[in-house]
Design an enzyme around this catalytic site. Structure first.
Site, PDB file in Angstrom:
ATOM      1  N   ASP A  10      35.333  44.462  39.775  1.00  0.00           N
ATOM      2  CA  ASP A  10      36.586  44.774  40.458  1.00  0.00           C
ATOM      3  C   ASP A  10      36.357  44.814  41.964  1.00  0.00           C
ATOM      4  O   ASP A  10      36.341  45.886  42.599  1.00  0.00           O
ATOM      5  CB  ASP A  10      37.147  46.103  39.937  1.00  0.00           C
ATOM      6  CG  ASP A  10      37.525  46.020  38.469  1.00  0.00           C
ATOM      7  OD1 ASP A  10      37.997  44.940  38.046  1.00  0.00           O
ATOM      8  OD2 ASP A  10      37.344  47.012  37.741  1.00  0.00           O
ATOM      9  N   LYS A  32      33.667  40.713  33.694  1.00  0.00           N
ATOM     10  CA  LYS A  32      35.121  40.847  33.587  1.00  0.00           C
ATOM     11  C   LYS A  32      35.750  40.565  34.940  1.00  0.00           C
ATOM     12  O   LYS A  32      35.381  41.170  35.942  1.00  0.00           O
ATOM     13  CB  LYS A  32      35.528  42.244  33.123  1.00  0.00           C
ATOM     14  CG  LYS A  32      37.055  42.409  32.997  1.00  0.00           C
ATOM     15  CD  LYS A  32      37.451  43.796  32.527  1.00  0.00           C
ATOM     16  CE  LYS A  32      37.489  44.816  33.648  1.00  0.00           C
ATOM     17  NZ  LYS A  32      38.628  44.625  34.590  1.00  0.00           N
ATOM     18  N   ASP A  59      40.671  39.424  32.405  1.00  0.00           N
ATOM     19  CA  ASP A  59      41.432  40.623  32.065  1.00  0.00           C
ATOM     20  C   ASP A  59      42.714  40.690  32.906  1.00  0.00           C
ATOM     21  O   ASP A  59      42.790  41.408  33.901  1.00  0.00           O
ATOM     22  CB  ASP A  59      40.549  41.847  32.321  1.00  0.00           C
ATOM     23  CG  ASP A  59      41.251  43.170  32.082  1.00  0.00           C
ATOM     24  OD1 ASP A  59      42.177  43.206  31.247  1.00  0.00           O
ATOM     25  OD2 ASP A  59      40.875  44.163  32.732  1.00  0.00           O
ATOM     26  N   LYS A  61      45.914  41.010  31.277  1.00  0.00           N
ATOM     27  CA  LYS A  61      46.864  41.846  30.534  1.00  0.00           C
ATOM     28  C   LYS A  61      48.298  41.314  30.574  1.00  0.00           C
ATOM     29  O   LYS A  61      49.232  42.009  30.975  1.00  0.00           O
ATOM     30  CB  LYS A  61      46.844  43.279  31.066  1.00  0.00           C
ATOM     31  CG  LYS A  61      45.498  43.978  30.981  1.00  0.00           C
ATOM     32  CD  LYS A  61      45.621  45.415  31.464  1.00  0.00           C
ATOM     33  CE  LYS A  61      44.288  46.143  31.405  1.00  0.00           C
ATOM     34  NZ  LYS A  61      43.377  45.716  32.486  1.00  0.00           N
ATOM     35  N   LEU A  62      48.493  40.095  30.121  1.00  0.00           N
ATOM     36  CA  LEU A  62      49.839  39.511  30.147  1.00  0.00           C
ATOM     37  C   LEU A  62      50.804  40.307  29.283  1.00  0.00           C
ATOM     38  O   LEU A  62      50.444  40.805  28.213  1.00  0.00           O
ATOM     39  CB  LEU A  62      49.794  38.056  29.674  1.00  0.00           C
ATOM     40  CG  LEU A  62      49.490  37.006  30.764  1.00  0.00           C
ATOM     41  CD1 LEU A  62      48.121  37.194  31.368  1.00  0.00           C
ATOM     42  CD2 LEU A  62      49.646  35.606  30.207  1.00  0.00           C
ATOM     43  N   ASP A  64      55.041  39.749  28.815  1.00  0.00           N
ATOM     44  CA  ASP A  64      56.296  39.159  29.248  1.00  0.00           C
ATOM     45  C   ASP A  64      56.988  38.569  28.013  1.00  0.00           C
ATOM     46  O   ASP A  64      56.508  38.729  26.898  1.00  0.00           O
ATOM     47  CB  ASP A  64      56.041  38.084  30.324  1.00  0.00           C
ATOM     48  CG  ASP A  64      57.166  37.978  31.338  1.00  0.00           C
ATOM     49  OD1 ASP A  64      58.343  37.929  30.910  1.00  0.00           O
ATOM     50  OD2 ASP A  64      56.891  37.957  32.551  1.00  0.00           O
ATOM     51  N   ILE A  65      58.072  37.864  28.228  1.00  0.00           N
ATOM     52  CA  ILE A  65      58.741  37.255  27.086  1.00  0.00           C
ATOM     53  C   ILE A  65      57.831  36.179  26.487  1.00  0.00           C
ATOM     54  O   ILE A  65      56.983  35.611  27.183  1.00  0.00           O
ATOM     55  CB  ILE A  65      60.114  36.671  27.476  1.00  0.00           C
ATOM     56  CG1 ILE A  65      59.949  35.522  28.485  1.00  0.00           C
ATOM     57  CG2 ILE A  65      61.025  37.758  28.029  1.00  0.00           C
ATOM     58  CD1 ILE A  65      61.252  34.771  28.741  1.00  0.00           C
ATOM     59  N   ASN A  67      57.958  33.017  25.630  1.00  0.00           N
ATOM     60  CA  ASN A  67      57.859  31.689  26.227  1.00  0.00           C
ATOM     61  C   ASN A  67      57.049  31.709  27.512  1.00  0.00           C
ATOM     62  O   ASN A  67      56.237  30.810  27.772  1.00  0.00           O
ATOM     63  CB  ASN A  67      59.258  31.129  26.498  1.00  0.00           C
ATOM     64  CG  ASN A  67      59.217  29.678  26.929  1.00  0.00           C
ATOM     65  OD1 ASN A  67      58.615  28.837  26.256  1.00  0.00           O
ATOM     66  ND2 ASN A  67      59.852  29.369  28.050  1.00  0.00           N
ATOM     67  N   THR A  68      57.250  32.725  28.344  1.00  0.00           N
ATOM     68  CA  THR A  68      56.501  32.837  29.594  1.00  0.00           C
ATOM     69  C   THR A  68      55.020  33.033  29.319  1.00  0.00           C
ATOM     70  O   THR A  68      54.158  32.424  29.974  1.00  0.00           O
ATOM     71  CB  THR A  68      57.043  34.008  30.428  1.00  0.00           C
ATOM     72  OG1 THR A  68      58.396  33.733  30.773  1.00  0.00           O
ATOM     73  CG2 THR A  68      56.224  34.214  31.696  1.00  0.00           C
ATOM     74  N   THR A 119      42.849  53.413  28.735  1.00  0.00           N
ATOM     75  CA  THR A 119      41.985  54.587  28.615  1.00  0.00           C
ATOM     76  C   THR A 119      42.296  55.652  29.663  1.00  0.00           C
ATOM     77  O   THR A 119      41.739  56.750  29.620  1.00  0.00           O
ATOM     78  CB  THR A 119      40.498  54.187  28.704  1.00  0.00           C
ATOM     79  OG1 THR A 119      40.296  53.361  29.853  1.00  0.00           O
ATOM     80  CG2 THR A 119      40.072  53.440  27.461  1.00  0.00           C
ATOM     81  N   ARG A 181      31.021  55.806  30.316  1.00  0.00           N
ATOM     82  CA  ARG A 181      30.364  56.468  31.440  1.00  0.00           C
ATOM     83  C   ARG A 181      29.017  57.003  30.974  1.00  0.00           C
ATOM     84  O   ARG A 181      28.852  57.395  29.810  1.00  0.00           O
ATOM     85  CB  ARG A 181      31.210  57.646  31.959  1.00  0.00           C
ATOM     86  CG  ARG A 181      32.554  57.226  32.569  1.00  0.00           C
ATOM     87  CD  ARG A 181      32.328  56.539  33.908  1.00  0.00           C
ATOM     88  NE  ARG A 181      33.567  56.249  34.620  1.00  0.00           N
ATOM     89  CZ  ARG A 181      34.248  55.103  34.524  1.00  0.00           C
ATOM     90  NH1 ARG A 181      33.804  54.168  33.701  1.00  0.00           N
ATOM     91  NH2 ARG A 181      35.325  54.900  35.233  1.00  0.00           N
ATOM     92  N   GLN A 190      39.272  57.928  34.212  1.00  0.00           N
ATOM     93  CA  GLN A 190      39.281  57.701  32.772  1.00  0.00           C
ATOM     94  C   GLN A 190      39.429  59.026  32.030  1.00  0.00           C
ATOM     95  O   GLN A 190      38.818  60.037  32.384  1.00  0.00           O
ATOM     96  CB  GLN A 190      37.974  57.017  32.332  1.00  0.00           C
ATOM     97  CG  GLN A 190      37.694  55.692  33.036  1.00  0.00           C
ATOM     98  CD  GLN A 190      38.480  54.548  32.440  1.00  0.00           C
ATOM     99  OE1 GLN A 190      39.427  54.750  31.705  1.00  0.00           O
ATOM    100  NE2 GLN A 190      38.085  53.337  32.764  1.00  0.00           N
ATOM    101  N   ARG A 211      32.444  50.999  37.566  1.00  0.00           N
ATOM    102  CA  ARG A 211      31.833  51.776  38.640  1.00  0.00           C
ATOM    103  C   ARG A 211      30.447  52.338  38.336  1.00  0.00           C
ATOM    104  O   ARG A 211      29.613  52.396  39.252  1.00  0.00           O
ATOM    105  CB  ARG A 211      32.797  52.893  39.071  1.00  0.00           C
ATOM    106  CG  ARG A 211      33.974  52.357  39.881  1.00  0.00           C
ATOM    107  CD  ARG A 211      35.141  53.342  39.946  1.00  0.00           C
ATOM    108  NE  ARG A 211      35.854  53.418  38.675  1.00  0.00           N
ATOM    109  CZ  ARG A 211      36.951  54.136  38.488  1.00  0.00           C
ATOM    110  NH1 ARG A 211      37.447  54.863  39.494  1.00  0.00           N
ATOM    111  NH2 ARG A 211      37.561  54.148  37.316  1.00  0.00           N
TER     112      ARG A 211
END
Length: 232
Positions: A10, A32, A59, A61-62, A64-65, A67-68, A119, A181, A190, A211
């Protein structure tokens, strides 16, 4: 795929990410790529890291509708990630559409997993903010069952729920578990966490660690500690 540790990279830039990955000389970790890095650098960063020989969990995380999501997954399937994900809350119809979009012309596709509950969400937030009155464990298991019926390969869940997911959905249904952790580490934001050794005992297939590795004075040593506790 066997058990593995996935490092959550990240970072806000490709430069920082690649410099971080340069520190791993003995073993190329599973990586990731989340929203921060992907939105900053775009699809090119996925290709760069893949070219270096890393496996990738994309990662995004889609949610939506249908089709999208189908069209977006068709685009993402071309990036050669190993795992991609979406939110199980988007319904079985959306998950089935995602699978359709992921399949490449040659019939191959990345693994597709569904986020059950984040989480960082605890029972109080589940009830007072999301207005879901059922116990967290039952919510996660219900979402996991929906994902399995839709044809997905597994779920993202807390390591606290991994064993129950396998009991309900089968040993071959993957559990990818953030919220890991070290026993002597800071939990950060978390809420539902375990150590790598506890996650292994609970049956997690993959742990996602951010982290505790990326912010460690010696990330390679912290990664090796995770591998020793979870894989070896």
């Amino acid at each position: 795929m066997g058990k593995d540790v996935i490092i959550a990279c990240d970072f806000p830039t490709a430069e920082q990410t690649l410099s971080f990955l340069d520190r791993f000389t003995d073993r190329k970790p599973f990586v990731k790529i989340g929203m921060e890095l992907f939105y900053a650098e775009g699809p090119a960063i996925v290709r760069k890291i893949k070219q270096r020989g890393h496996k990738i969990f994309l990662d995004l995380k889609l949610h939506d509708i249908p089709n999208t999501v189908r069209k977006a997954m068709t685009v993402l399937s071309g990036l050669d990630a190993d795992i991609v994900n979406l939110h199980a809350a988007g319904t079985a119809e959306m998950m089935r559409a995602a699978l359709e979009g992921l399949v490449r012309p040659d019939g191959s596709r990345p693994l597709l997993i569904a986020v059950t509950q984040l989480t960082s969400t605890n029972q109080e937030a589940l009830e007072t903010e999301l207005l879901i009155r059922e116990p967290m464990d039952e919510v996660v298991l219900s979402y996991a069952e929906n994902a399995k019926r839709a044809g997905l390969d597994g779920v993202v869940c807390s390591p606290l729920e991994a064993a129950a997911v396998h009991t309900r959905c089968g040993a071959g249904f993957l559990t990818v578990t953030p919220g890991v952790r070290f026993a002597d580490g800071d939990r950060g934001d978390q809420k539902r966490v375990m150590t790598p050794a506890q996650a292994k005992a609970a049956g997690s297939d993959y742990i996602v660690v951010g982290r505790p590795i990326t912010a460690a004075p010696d990330p390679a040593a912290a990664y090796a500690r995770c591998i020793a506790e979870f894989v070896d």
